[in-house]
Scaffold this motif. Structure first.
Motif, PDB file in Angstrom:
ATOM      1  N   THR A   1       0.824  -1.215   0.000  1.00  0.00           N
ATOM      2  CA  THR A   1       0.000   0.000   0.000  1.00  0.00           C
ATOM      3  C   THR A   1       0.855   1.261   0.000  1.00  0.00           C
ATOM      4  N   SER A   2       2.075   1.177   0.510  1.00  0.00           N
ATOM      5  CA  SER A   2       2.969   2.338   0.464  1.00  0.00           C
ATOM      6  C   SER A   2       3.251   2.739  -0.972  1.00  0.00           C
ATOM      7  N   VAL A   3       3.521   1.761  -1.823  1.00  0.00           N
ATOM      8  CA  VAL A   3       3.820   2.047  -3.224  1.00  0.00           C
ATOM      9  C   VAL A   3       2.577   2.546  -3.955  1.00  0.00           C
ATOM     10  N   VAL A   4       1.462   1.847  -3.793  1.00  0.00           N
ATOM     11  CA  VAL A   4       0.242   2.199  -4.519  1.00  0.00           C
ATOM     12  C   VAL A   4      -0.246   3.587  -4.118  1.00  0.00           C
ATOM     13  N   THR A   5      -0.307   3.842  -2.809  1.00  0.00           N
ATOM     14  CA  THR A   5      -0.798   5.129  -2.332  1.00  0.00           C
ATOM     15  C   THR A   5       0.123   6.264  -2.742  1.00  0.00           C
ATOM     16  N   ALA A   6       1.434   6.060  -2.619  1.00  0.00           N
ATOM     17  CA  ALA A   6       2.387   7.101  -2.993  1.00  0.00           C
ATOM     18  C   ALA A   6       2.282   7.438  -4.484  1.00  0.00           C
ATOM     19  N   MET A   7       2.173   6.424  -5.336  1.00  0.00           N
ATOM     20  CA  MET A   7       2.060   6.679  -6.772  1.00  0.00           C
ATOM     21  C   MET A   7       0.773   7.443  -7.093  1.00  0.00           C
ATOM     22  N   PHE A   8      -0.323   7.063  -6.446  1.00  0.00           N
ATOM     23  CA  PHE A   8      -1.586   7.776  -6.681  1.00  0.00           C
ATOM     24  C   PHE A   8      -1.467   9.245  -6.284  1.00  0.00           C
ATOM     25  N   LEU A   9      -0.897   9.510  -5.107  1.00  0.00           N
ATOM     26  CA  LEU A   9      -0.738  10.888  -4.646  1.00  0.00           C
ATOM     27  C   LEU A   9       0.232  11.672  -5.525  1.00  0.00           C
ATOM     28  N   ILE A  10       1.243  10.999  -6.050  1.00  0.00           N
ATOM     29  CA  ILE A  10       2.196  11.671  -6.939  1.00  0.00           C
ATOM     30  C   ILE A  10       1.490  12.182  -8.186  1.00  0.00           C
ATOM     31  N   PHE A  11       0.626  11.375  -8.775  1.00  0.00           N
ATOM     32  CA  PHE A  11      -0.103  11.814  -9.972  1.00  0.00           C
ATOM     33  C   PHE A  11      -1.082  12.946  -9.630  1.00  0.00           C
ATOM     34  N   VAL A  12      -1.703  12.877  -8.462  1.00  0.00           N
ATOM     35  CA  VAL A  12      -2.598  13.961  -8.042  1.00  0.00           C
ATOM     36  C   VAL A  12      -1.815  15.255  -7.861  1.00  0.00           C
ATOM     37  N   GLU A  13      -0.662  15.174  -7.204  1.00  0.00           N
ATOM     38  CA  GLU A  13       0.171  16.359  -7.005  1.00  0.00           C
ATOM     39  C   GLU A  13       0.689  16.905  -8.329  1.00  0.00           C
ATOM     40  N   GLU A  14       1.040  16.024  -9.253  1.00  0.00           N
ATOM     41  CA  GLU A  14       1.476  16.453 -10.585  1.00  0.00           C
ATOM     42  C   GLU A  14       0.378  17.277 -11.255  1.00  0.00           C
ATOM     43  N   LEU A  15      -0.853  16.812 -11.165  1.00  0.00           N
ATOM     44  CA  LEU A  15      -1.976  17.524 -11.773  1.00  0.00           C
ATOM     45  C   LEU A  15      -2.191  18.885 -11.121  1.00  0.00           C
ATOM     46  N   LEU A  16      -2.160  18.912  -9.781  1.00  0.00           N
ATOM     47  CA  LEU A  16      -2.423  20.165  -9.070  1.00  0.00           C
ATOM     48  C   LEU A  16      -1.325  21.199  -9.315  1.00  0.00           C
ATOM     49  N   VAL A  17      -0.065  20.765  -9.237  1.00  0.00           N
ATOM     50  CA  VAL A  17       1.041  21.698  -9.464  1.00  0.00           C
ATOM     51  C   VAL A  17       1.020  22.205 -10.899  1.00  0.00           C
ATOM     52  N   MET A  18       0.691  21.321 -11.841  1.00  0.00           N
ATOM     53  CA  MET A  18       0.630  21.735 -13.242  1.00  0.00           C
ATOM     54  C   MET A  18      -0.434  22.819 -13.439  1.00  0.00           C
ATOM     55  N   GLN A  19      -1.588  22.670 -12.779  1.00  0.00           N
ATOM     56  CA  GLN A  19      -2.649  23.671 -12.902  1.00  0.00           C
ATOM     57  C   GLN A  19      -2.205  25.016 -12.323  1.00  0.00           C
ATOM     58  N   VAL A  20      -1.523  24.961 -11.181  1.00  0.00           N
ATOM     59  CA  VAL A  20      -1.057  26.208 -10.551  1.00  0.00           C
ATOM     60  C   VAL A  20      -0.004  26.887 -11.430  1.00  0.00           C
ATOM     61  N   ILE A  21       0.947  26.115 -11.933  1.00  0.00           N
ATOM     62  CA  ILE A  21       2.005  26.687 -12.766  1.00  0.00           C
ATOM     63  C   ILE A  21       1.434  27.261 -14.061  1.00  0.00           C
ATOM     64  N   ASN A  22       0.480  26.575 -14.659  1.00  0.00           N
ATOM     65  CA  ASN A  22      -0.141  27.104 -15.875  1.00  0.00           C
ATOM     66  C   ASN A  22      -0.890  28.397 -15.596  1.00  0.00           C
ATOM     67  N   ALA A  23      -1.515  28.491 -14.411  1.00  0.00           N
ATOM     68  CA  ALA A  23      -2.205  29.715 -14.042  1.00  0.00           C
ATOM     69  C   ALA A  23      -1.209  30.855 -13.852  1.00  0.00           C
ATOM     70  N   VAL A  24      -0.075  30.543 -13.211  1.00  0.00           N
ATOM     71  CA  VAL A  24       0.958  31.576 -13.015  1.00  0.00           C
ATOM     72  C   VAL A  24       1.560  31.983 -14.363  1.00  0.00           C
ATOM     73  N   ARG A  25       1.774  31.010 -15.234  1.00  0.00           N
ATOM     74  CA  ARG A  25       2.343  31.303 -16.542  1.00  0.00           C
ATOM     75  C   ARG A  25       1.421  32.179 -17.375  1.00  0.00           C
ATOM     76  N   GLY A  26       0.100  32.039 -17.155  1.00  0.00           N
ATOM     77  CA  GLY A  26      -0.851  32.829 -17.919  1.00  0.00           C
ATOM     78  C   GLY A  26      -1.028  34.231 -17.407  1.00  0.00           C
ATOM     79  N   ILE A  27      -0.492  34.528 -16.218  1.00  0.00           N
ATOM     80  CA  ILE A  27      -0.647  35.882 -15.662  1.00  0.00           C
ATOM     81  C   ILE A  27       0.252  36.861 -16.406  1.00  0.00           C
TER      82      ILE A  27
END
Length: 272
Positions: free
Chosen positions: A246-272
């Motif tokens: 579960t350490s591997v599965v949960t960590a990988m799932f959270l990594i993809f979620v964080e990738e999505l969230l950070v990408m959205q924030v960076i794209n918003a900053v880039r568009g400013i």
């Protein structure tokens, strides 16, 4: 008593009862996670500081991951370049290949691949190691001997992953770019100076900051998930195996979620 009361319920009531129990367990788990993370941020600033254990864990996370990361990163650079060339060739834009490789690897592939590889290797190791210490009562023995097991086991490992994943990400990015360069040089005879000039022209300071932020978040997540699952494992050897998995599965799932969230924030900053 609960079993007999449950048997007296009709089908809709049983479903409501099961749903209620699941919600209770889910909210309890969320509270336990919150308390575990909050304890980490409390303990990390309090003495004593386990510098020797932190250095040891940095070696385990960073140096011992180098062979696997090196081979994977180099192959990814070559494969990605090979897969991208035909699409650019259709538009006569193979000259843009170094820029495409740079943007893809630095913005996304480098941090993500590094995190996934280390999650599989380091996350499972941390979960299994701490889980085995829990079920064999070694953690309880540390508490009895006036040693703080949380600081020694959890804080040191989370700090190690948080420090070393960004370093491994930079190493992965460099090797992937070298793999891409060899492929480009073989087909287009591009020089090393020309290749890396186009690479650095295509990226911005914001891209480097985003990659660094993601790497730190990924490292913290891998260490925290592995430590939490191992520290709270039970049921003997079965619990140890479950903690590692579960350490591997949960960590990988959270990594993809964080990738999505950070990408959205960076794209918003880039568009400013």
């Amino acid at each position: 008593m609960n079993q007999s009361n449950n048997n007296n319920l009709n089908e809709p009531q049983k479903r409501k009862y099961v749903l209620s129990r699941r919600l209770d367990r889910a909210f309890l788990e969320l509270y336990n996670i919150y308390a575990f993370v909050a304890r980490f941020f409390k303990e990390v600033f309090l003495p004593p500081y386990e510098f020797k254990e932190i250095i040891k864990q940095c070696y385990e996370v960073g140096v011992r991951s180098l062979p696997l990361v090196s081979v994977t990163a180099f192959i990814i650079g070559i494969v990605f370049t090979n897969q991208s060339r035909p699409s650019l060739a259709d538009f006569g834009a193979t000259a843009l290949l170094p820029a495409l490789i740079s943007v893809a690897i630095i913005r996304a592939i480098g941090p993500l691949v590094t995190a996934i590889i280390t999650s599989g290797r380091v996350g499972s190791s941390i979960g299994a190691e701490i889980g085995s210490m829990r079920v064999t009562e070694q953690i309880d023995a540390m508490e009895v001997s006036a040693t703080n097991p949380f600081k020694f086991l959890v804080v040191s490992r989370v700090l190690a992953t948080t420090f070393m994943i960004p370093a491994l990400t930079m190493y992965t990015t460099l090797l992937a770019l070298l793999g891409g360069y060899l492929n480009v040089h073989q087909n287009e005879q591009t020089t090393l100076i020309t290749f890396f000039s186009q690479v650095f022209e295509a990226i911005t300071f914001l891209d480097i900051v985003a990659s660094s932020v993601k790497s730190v978040l990924f490292g913290f997540t891998i260490g925290m998930v592995g430590c939490y699952k191992g520290y709270n494992s039970s049921k003997g050897t079965e619990g140890v195996g479950k903690a590692a998995n579960t350490s591997v599965v949960t960590a990988m799932f959270l990594i993809f979620v964080e990738e999505l969230l950070v990408m959205q924030v960076i794209n918003a900053v880039r568009g400013i």
